[in-house]
Design a protein around this motif. Structure first.
Motif, PDB file in Angstrom:
ATOM      1  N   GLY A  92      37.048  25.241  52.963  1.00  0.00           N
ATOM      2  CA  GLY A  92      37.868  24.694  53.928  1.00  0.00           C
ATOM      3  C   GLY A  92      39.035  25.815  54.267  1.00  0.00           C
ATOM      4  N   GLY A  93      38.922  27.215  53.846  1.00  0.00           N
ATOM      5  CA  GLY A  93      39.636  28.258  54.051  1.00  0.00           C
ATOM      6  C   GLY A  93      40.965  28.270  53.349  1.00  0.00           C
ATOM      7  N   GLU A  94      41.226  27.673  52.212  1.00  0.00           N
ATOM      8  CA  GLU A  94      42.122  27.504  51.358  1.00  0.00           C
ATOM      9  C   GLU A  94      42.523  29.108  50.750  1.00  0.00           C
ATOM     10  N   SER A  95      43.678  29.289  50.422  1.00  0.00           N
ATOM     11  CA  SER A  95      44.134  30.567  49.719  1.00  0.00           C
ATOM     12  C   SER A  95      43.240  30.668  48.392  1.00  0.00           C
ATOM     13  N   TRP A  96      42.507  31.803  48.198  1.00  0.00           N
ATOM     14  CA  TRP A  96      41.693  32.157  47.298  1.00  0.00           C
ATOM     15  C   TRP A  96      42.453  33.232  46.414  1.00  0.00           C
ATOM     16  N   ARG A  97      42.592  32.907  45.062  1.00  0.00           N
ATOM     17  CA  ARG A  97      43.190  33.648  44.030  1.00  0.00           C
ATOM     18  C   ARG A  97      42.000  34.177  43.210  1.00  0.00           C
ATOM     19  N   HIS A  98      41.271  35.092  43.662  1.00  0.00           N
ATOM     20  CA  HIS A  98      40.050  35.579  43.089  1.00  0.00           C
ATOM     21  C   HIS A  98      40.183  36.169  41.719  1.00  0.00           C
ATOM     22  N   PRO A  99      39.054  36.063  41.089  1.00  0.00           N
ATOM     23  CA  PRO A  99      39.072  36.534  39.739  1.00  0.00           C
ATOM     24  C   PRO A  99      38.610  38.011  39.468  1.00  0.00           C
ATOM     25  N   HIS A 100      38.527  39.115  40.600  1.00  0.00           N
ATOM     26  CA  HIS A 100      37.977  40.095  40.330  1.00  0.00           C
ATOM     27  C   HIS A 100      38.969  41.132  40.386  1.00  0.00           C
ATOM     28  N   VAL A 101      38.523  42.250  39.721  1.00  0.00           N
ATOM     29  CA  VAL A 101      39.494  43.655  39.754  1.00  0.00           C
ATOM     30  C   VAL A 101      38.674  44.730  40.008  1.00  0.00           C
ATOM     31  N   HIS A 102      39.028  45.460  41.080  1.00  0.00           N
ATOM     32  CA  HIS A 102      38.151  46.776  41.379  1.00  0.00           C
ATOM     33  C   HIS A 102      39.247  47.920  41.504  1.00  0.00           C
ATOM     34  N   ALA A 122      60.746  53.588  43.279  1.00  0.00           N
ATOM     35  CA  ALA A 122      60.705  53.980  44.776  1.00  0.00           C
ATOM     36  C   ALA A 122      59.216  54.444  45.053  1.00  0.00           C
ATOM     37  N   THR A 123      58.323  54.222  44.166  1.00  0.00           N
ATOM     38  CA  THR A 123      57.027  54.675  44.622  1.00  0.00           C
ATOM     39  C   THR A 123      55.830  53.685  44.191  1.00  0.00           C
ATOM     40  N   TRP A 124      55.096  53.591  45.084  1.00  0.00           N
ATOM     41  CA  TRP A 124      53.622  52.820  45.097  1.00  0.00           C
ATOM     42  C   TRP A 124      52.427  53.463  44.742  1.00  0.00           C
ATOM     43  N   ILE A 125      51.575  53.084  43.716  1.00  0.00           N
ATOM     44  CA  ILE A 125      50.362  53.480  43.438  1.00  0.00           C
ATOM     45  C   ILE A 125      49.241  52.773  43.938  1.00  0.00           C
ATOM     46  N   ALA A 126      48.327  53.465  44.694  1.00  0.00           N
ATOM     47  CA  ALA A 126      47.266  52.839  45.244  1.00  0.00           C
ATOM     48  C   ALA A 126      46.141  53.415  44.644  1.00  0.00           C
ATOM     49  N   SER A 127      45.121  52.703  44.431  1.00  0.00           N
ATOM     50  CA  SER A 127      43.749  53.270  43.618  1.00  0.00           C
ATOM     51  C   SER A 127      42.678  52.806  44.592  1.00  0.00           C
ATOM     52  N   THR A 128      41.832  53.772  44.707  1.00  0.00           N
ATOM     53  CA  THR A 128      40.404  53.584  45.271  1.00  0.00           C
ATOM     54  C   THR A 128      39.380  54.491  44.781  1.00  0.00           C
ATOM     55  N   LEU A 175      39.930  54.477  29.080  1.00  0.00           N
ATOM     56  CA  LEU A 175      38.681  53.817  28.649  1.00  0.00           C
ATOM     57  C   LEU A 175      37.547  54.218  29.748  1.00  0.00           C
ATOM     58  N   PRO A 176      36.130  54.484  29.356  1.00  0.00           N
ATOM     59  CA  PRO A 176      35.138  54.625  29.904  1.00  0.00           C
ATOM     60  C   PRO A 176      34.686  53.980  31.032  1.00  0.00           C
ATOM     61  N   VAL A 177      35.117  52.579  30.741  1.00  0.00           N
ATOM     62  CA  VAL A 177      34.898  51.499  31.948  1.00  0.00           C
ATOM     63  C   VAL A 177      35.952  50.377  31.653  1.00  0.00           C
ATOM     64  N   GLY A 178      36.314  49.861  32.673  1.00  0.00           N
ATOM     65  CA  GLY A 178      37.275  48.689  32.450  1.00  0.00           C
ATOM     66  C   GLY A 178      38.620  48.833  32.475  1.00  0.00           C
ATOM     67  N   GLU A 179      38.893  50.171  32.652  1.00  0.00           N
ATOM     68  CA  GLU A 179      40.538  50.800  32.732  1.00  0.00           C
ATOM     69  C   GLU A 179      41.118  49.786  33.885  1.00  0.00           C
ATOM     70  N   ASP A 180      40.540  49.273  35.017  1.00  0.00           N
ATOM     71  CA  ASP A 180      41.307  48.688  36.104  1.00  0.00           C
ATOM     72  C   ASP A 180      41.535  47.031  35.516  1.00  0.00           C
ATOM     73  N   HIS A 181      40.594  46.756  34.809  1.00  0.00           N
ATOM     74  CA  HIS A 181      40.644  45.200  34.215  1.00  0.00           C
ATOM     75  C   HIS A 181      41.804  45.336  33.210  1.00  0.00           C
ATOM     76  N   ALA A 182      41.882  46.194  32.503  1.00  0.00           N
ATOM     77  CA  ALA A 182      43.055  46.410  31.195  1.00  0.00           C
ATOM     78  C   ALA A 182      44.108  46.420  31.932  1.00  0.00           C
ATOM     79  N   LEU A 183      44.367  47.141  32.945  1.00  0.00           N
ATOM     80  CA  LEU A 183      45.721  47.454  33.677  1.00  0.00           C
ATOM     81  C   LEU A 183      46.163  45.926  34.242  1.00  0.00           C
ATOM     82  N   VAL A 184      45.441  45.364  34.871  1.00  0.00           N
ATOM     83  CA  VAL A 184      45.539  44.167  35.637  1.00  0.00           C
ATOM     84  C   VAL A 184      46.101  43.276  34.545  1.00  0.00           C
ATOM     85  N   SER A 185      45.129  42.804  33.378  1.00  0.00           N
ATOM     86  CA  SER A 185      45.274  42.033  32.293  1.00  0.00           C
ATOM     87  C   SER A 185      46.717  42.241  31.639  1.00  0.00           C
ATOM     88  N   ALA A 186      46.982  43.534  31.397  1.00  0.00           N
ATOM     89  CA  ALA A 186      48.413  44.068  30.768  1.00  0.00           C
ATOM     90  C   ALA A 186      49.472  43.525  31.848  1.00  0.00           C
TER      91      ALA A 186
END
Length: 240
Positions: free
Chosen positions: A154-164, A93-99, A184-195
């Protein structure tokens, strides 16, 4: 998923100058009518700070963690653990948002992520924009060229490659299933999304709700978006 609570995670290392804007933006997003019945908790992980970052966060109403690792992965992970313990809601029942402390989310940021959660997405991976550029010739154009290289015409849906880490959301259940943010000192966001993607979770990569972030060329975190811009700036200096 129909979240009952939202945890907003913000790691911060000596961010007393930019943090007030970040927290004001998160507070505005938390006041969105779509979140009227939800508990929103903002956690600032004040990591190895020697300035007034913690004081600024407390005065803005955020929950503050004091850390000494200067490690964004550890900071986000500790903030998530603290938020879950404080909220007391179940992972289902919990959503985690990161910024980030140098970023400003739009007023509908949490409402947008909430809509995606209710639509069945287990993670939302957004993009960033830079509202103010340093006076480096061609830097903005070069960044936009590279950042949008895979965007369909042409405005098609973009499944972008970025992680922030500045624009990311995930169900607490999926987050815990893959082990959360690694230390990780860097890339913890990428690692989470990859997992998340590797384990078959439903991950939405969308440019529809971008977050404004800083263009400073001397970032707090080594190897992140700021270092990318600094490298581009150095290249442009050589090229021009």
């Amino acid at each position: 998923m129909n979240p009952e609570a939202i945890a907003v995670l913000i790691p911060a290392h000596n961010e007393e100058e930019l943090l007030p804007r970040a927290l004001a933006a998160v507070a505005a997003a938390a006041r969105h009518p779509a979140l009227a019945k939800l508990h929103v908790l903002t956690v600032v992980a004040a990591d190895a700070c020697v300035d007034d970052t913690a004081k600024v966060a407390r005065e803005a109403g955020a929950s503050v963690l004091h850390l000494g690792s200067q490690n964004p992965g550890k900071a986000r992970s500790a903030a998530a653990q603290h938020a879950m313990a404080t909220l007391g809601t179940s992972a289902t029942a919990t959503w985690i948002a990161s910024t980030d402390a140098d970023s400003a989310v739009p007023p509908h940021w949490l409402a947008f992520q909430l809509d995606q959660a209710r639509a069945g997405w287990e993670a939302v991976i957004g993009t960033v924009t830079v509202p103010r550029w340093p006076p480096v010739p061609h830097l903005a154009d070069r960044h936009h060229e590279l950042y949008n290289a895979s965007r369909p015409a042409g405005g098609e849906s973009w499944r972008h490659p970025h992680v922030h880490g500045a624009n990311l959301g995930v169900t607490a259940e999926a987050y815990q299933e893959v082990g959360g943010f690694p230390a990780l000192p860097v890339g913890e966001d990428h690692a989470l999304v990859s997992a998340l993607e590797r384990n078959g979770h439903r991950v939405l990569r969308t440019p529809d709700c971008p977050v404004e972030t800083s263009s400073r060329l001397r970032p707090r975190a080594v190897g992140g978006f700021g270092d990318h811009l600094a490298q581009l700036a150095a290249e442009e200096g050589v090229m021009h």
